[in-house]
Design a protein around this motif. Sequence first.
Motif, PDB file in Angstrom:
ATOM      1  N   LYS A 163     -30.599  -3.679 -45.271  1.00  0.00           N
ATOM      2  CA  LYS A 163     -29.503  -2.964 -45.922  1.00  0.00           C
ATOM      3  C   LYS A 163     -28.145  -3.257 -45.292  1.00  0.00           C
ATOM      4  O   LYS A 163     -27.116  -3.215 -45.980  1.00  0.00           O
ATOM      5  CB  LYS A 163     -29.772  -1.465 -45.913  1.00  0.00           C
ATOM      6  CG  LYS A 163     -29.960  -0.856 -44.530  1.00  0.00           C
ATOM      7  CD  LYS A 163     -30.441   0.569 -44.638  1.00  0.00           C
ATOM      8  CE  LYS A 163     -30.705   1.166 -43.260  1.00  0.00           C
ATOM      9  NZ  LYS A 163     -31.295   2.527 -43.357  1.00  0.00           N
ATOM     10  N   ASP A 164     -28.119  -3.599 -44.000  1.00  0.00           N
ATOM     11  CA  ASP A 164     -26.823  -3.874 -43.374  1.00  0.00           C
ATOM     12  C   ASP A 164     -26.249  -5.222 -43.794  1.00  0.00           C
ATOM     13  O   ASP A 164     -25.109  -5.551 -43.449  1.00  0.00           O
ATOM     14  CB  ASP A 164     -26.923  -3.775 -41.855  1.00  0.00           C
ATOM     15  CG  ASP A 164     -27.959  -4.720 -41.256  1.00  0.00           C
ATOM     16  OD1 ASP A 164     -28.566  -5.508 -42.024  1.00  0.00           O
ATOM     17  OD2 ASP A 164     -28.167  -4.673 -40.031  1.00  0.00           O
ATOM     18  N   ALA A 165     -27.026  -6.001 -44.556  1.00  0.00           N
ATOM     19  CA  ALA A 165     -26.512  -7.270 -45.072  1.00  0.00           C
ATOM     20  C   ALA A 165     -25.671  -7.065 -46.321  1.00  0.00           C
ATOM     21  O   ALA A 165     -24.894  -7.949 -46.711  1.00  0.00           O
ATOM     22  CB  ALA A 165     -27.667  -8.222 -45.383  1.00  0.00           C
ATOM     23  N   VAL A 212     -23.423   8.738 -53.483  1.00  0.00           N
ATOM     24  CA  VAL A 212     -24.424   9.697 -53.017  1.00  0.00           C
ATOM     25  C   VAL A 212     -25.827   9.101 -53.006  1.00  0.00           C
ATOM     26  O   VAL A 212     -26.630   9.413 -52.113  1.00  0.00           O
ATOM     27  CB  VAL A 212     -24.388  11.008 -53.845  1.00  0.00           C
ATOM     28  CG1 VAL A 212     -23.045  11.708 -53.695  1.00  0.00           C
ATOM     29  CG2 VAL A 212     -24.713  10.775 -55.315  1.00  0.00           C
ATOM     30  N   VAL A 213     -26.142   8.228 -53.978  1.00  0.00           N
ATOM     31  CA  VAL A 213     -27.492   7.654 -53.965  1.00  0.00           C
ATOM     32  C   VAL A 213     -27.632   6.605 -52.869  1.00  0.00           C
ATOM     33  O   VAL A 213     -28.693   6.499 -52.224  1.00  0.00           O
ATOM     34  CB  VAL A 213     -27.882   7.060 -55.339  1.00  0.00           C
ATOM     35  CG1 VAL A 213     -27.868   8.122 -56.413  1.00  0.00           C
ATOM     36  CG2 VAL A 213     -27.016   5.882 -55.726  1.00  0.00           C
ATOM     37  N   LEU A 214     -26.582   5.834 -52.610  1.00  0.00           N
ATOM     38  CA  LEU A 214     -26.666   4.821 -51.563  1.00  0.00           C
ATOM     39  C   LEU A 214     -26.672   5.450 -50.177  1.00  0.00           C
ATOM     40  O   LEU A 214     -27.340   4.965 -49.259  1.00  0.00           O
ATOM     41  CB  LEU A 214     -25.509   3.827 -51.695  1.00  0.00           C
ATOM     42  CG  LEU A 214     -25.529   2.948 -52.947  1.00  0.00           C
ATOM     43  CD1 LEU A 214     -24.290   2.081 -53.007  1.00  0.00           C
ATOM     44  CD2 LEU A 214     -26.780   2.084 -52.988  1.00  0.00           C
ATOM     45  N   ARG A 215     -25.949   6.534 -50.017  1.00  0.00           N
ATOM     46  CA  ARG A 215     -25.903   7.216 -48.718  1.00  0.00           C
ATOM     47  C   ARG A 215     -27.282   7.713 -48.314  1.00  0.00           C
ATOM     48  O   ARG A 215     -27.643   7.704 -47.136  1.00  0.00           O
ATOM     49  CB  ARG A 215     -24.920   8.385 -48.789  1.00  0.00           C
ATOM     50  CG  ARG A 215     -24.649   9.067 -47.457  1.00  0.00           C
ATOM     51  CD  ARG A 215     -23.496  10.035 -47.592  1.00  0.00           C
ATOM     52  NE  ARG A 215     -23.757  11.025 -48.635  1.00  0.00           N
ATOM     53  CZ  ARG A 215     -22.808  11.771 -49.185  1.00  0.00           C
ATOM     54  NH1 ARG A 215     -21.539  11.603 -48.840  1.00  0.00           N
ATOM     55  NH2 ARG A 215     -23.110  12.660 -50.110  1.00  0.00           N
ATOM     56  N   GLU A 216     -28.081   8.127 -49.300  1.00  0.00           N
ATOM     57  CA  GLU A 216     -29.452   8.568 -49.023  1.00  0.00           C
ATOM     58  C   GLU A 216     -30.282   7.456 -48.405  1.00  0.00           C
ATOM     59  O   GLU A 216     -31.243   7.711 -47.679  1.00  0.00           O
ATOM     60  CB  GLU A 216     -30.123   9.034 -50.320  1.00  0.00           C
ATOM     61  CG  GLU A 216     -29.674  10.388 -50.812  1.00  0.00           C
ATOM     62  CD  GLU A 216     -30.224  11.527 -49.964  1.00  0.00           C
ATOM     63  OE1 GLU A 216     -31.451  11.630 -49.830  1.00  0.00           O
ATOM     64  OE2 GLU A 216     -29.401  12.296 -49.426  1.00  0.00           O
ATOM     65  N   GLY A 275     -20.165   2.916 -45.793  1.00  0.00           N
ATOM     66  CA  GLY A 275     -19.107   2.190 -45.122  1.00  0.00           C
ATOM     67  C   GLY A 275     -18.675   0.929 -45.838  1.00  0.00           C
ATOM     68  O   GLY A 275     -17.880   0.144 -45.312  1.00  0.00           O
ATOM     69  N   ILE A 276     -19.198   0.703 -47.042  1.00  0.00           N
ATOM     70  CA  ILE A 276     -18.858  -0.481 -47.824  1.00  0.00           C
ATOM     71  C   ILE A 276     -18.187  -0.046 -49.125  1.00  0.00           C
ATOM     72  O   ILE A 276     -18.299   1.120 -49.528  1.00  0.00           O
ATOM     73  CB  ILE A 276     -20.105  -1.328 -48.144  1.00  0.00           C
ATOM     74  CG1 ILE A 276     -21.113  -0.509 -48.991  1.00  0.00           C
ATOM     75  CG2 ILE A 276     -20.757  -1.849 -46.873  1.00  0.00           C
ATOM     76  CD1 ILE A 276     -22.290  -1.301 -49.509  1.00  0.00           C
ATOM     77  N   PRO A 277     -17.506  -0.946 -49.800  1.00  0.00           N
ATOM     78  CA  PRO A 277     -16.967  -0.595 -51.117  1.00  0.00           C
ATOM     79  C   PRO A 277     -18.104  -0.280 -52.093  1.00  0.00           C
ATOM     80  O   PRO A 277     -19.063  -1.055 -52.198  1.00  0.00           O
ATOM     81  CB  PRO A 277     -16.222  -1.860 -51.549  1.00  0.00           C
ATOM     82  CG  PRO A 277     -15.970  -2.619 -50.292  1.00  0.00           C
ATOM     83  CD  PRO A 277     -17.129  -2.307 -49.390  1.00  0.00           C
TER      84      PRO A 277
END
Length: 309
Positions: A41-43, A67-71, A76-78
């Motif tokens: 995911k950090d890529a 909100v769904v990605l934060r889960e 920290g990305i656009p």
Amino acid sequence: MRQVAVVGAGMTRFGKHMDRTMKDLAREAIENAMQAAGVEKDAIEAAAVGNAVAGLITGQECIRGQVVLRELGIGGIPVINTENACASSSTAFHLAWLYVASGMYDMVLALGMEKLFHADKKRTFQAIGSAIDVEQSESFARKMSGEQSAGAGKSRSVFMDYYANLARTHMDRYGTTKKQFARIAAKNHTNGSLNPHAQYQTVRSTDDVLSAPVIAEPLTRMMCSPIGDGAAAVVLTTLEKARQVTTTPIFVRASTLGSSNRQATGAAGIVPTVAQKAYNQSGLGPEDVDVAEVHDATAPAELIAYEEL
């Protein structure tokens, strides 16, 4: 512009998921896409998230993608939310492609998600009905059905009346038959029987389609797409990075976006316009296409799309 490749894809099964949240559906699609891509995911450097009406169903507005990605621990990305009616998620894909093609980012996630089912079915149909000019909605309904239909927007989507009107016009102009529309629907149901992600997975014959209950003449229920909940995600990246993670990248030859211009007399329809741009961008023509997946809210809409492409 740089070459862009899809290196991973994931999808939920579509259907009536009253017990699953949008976050849960998105998680399944994203995790499957990233696993297929072989990336962490950090890529992911940016994300585009398509959704049309879940805000009207769930009450979550404005920051659905965030909100769904934060889960999932992606932040920290656009994160760009795209709401563009039936093209919401293809718009998200288009932006993700453009991010990579332009050189702004090297690894981008495109997500499409939807929650359409609600305990109050009327709320669902009203949400879908918001995809027309609400100031002209009453005259729109009258135009589509000849008179204000008691069922449109209450027991069925108002768009079924719209597509029924298109179908009748096509039948009058070209002699198209109801059976021909039914053959398209039967083909789609049969294709669905081969797809573990499809909402309906039962083989249907042309006679099955014709004998189904009528929604809006000439459309029977099996000629109309159902409402559904689900999500799908893809990971897009550069040619160089694609070669690092897979031996079978899927390259994007073209991605175009447009909108109709109803006010311009004699203007070409939206599908021929964007299709021609895609042909020009890719260096291909309709004679080079072996498979076409088109917007088929109803069987007649699919036939019209063939012709316009």
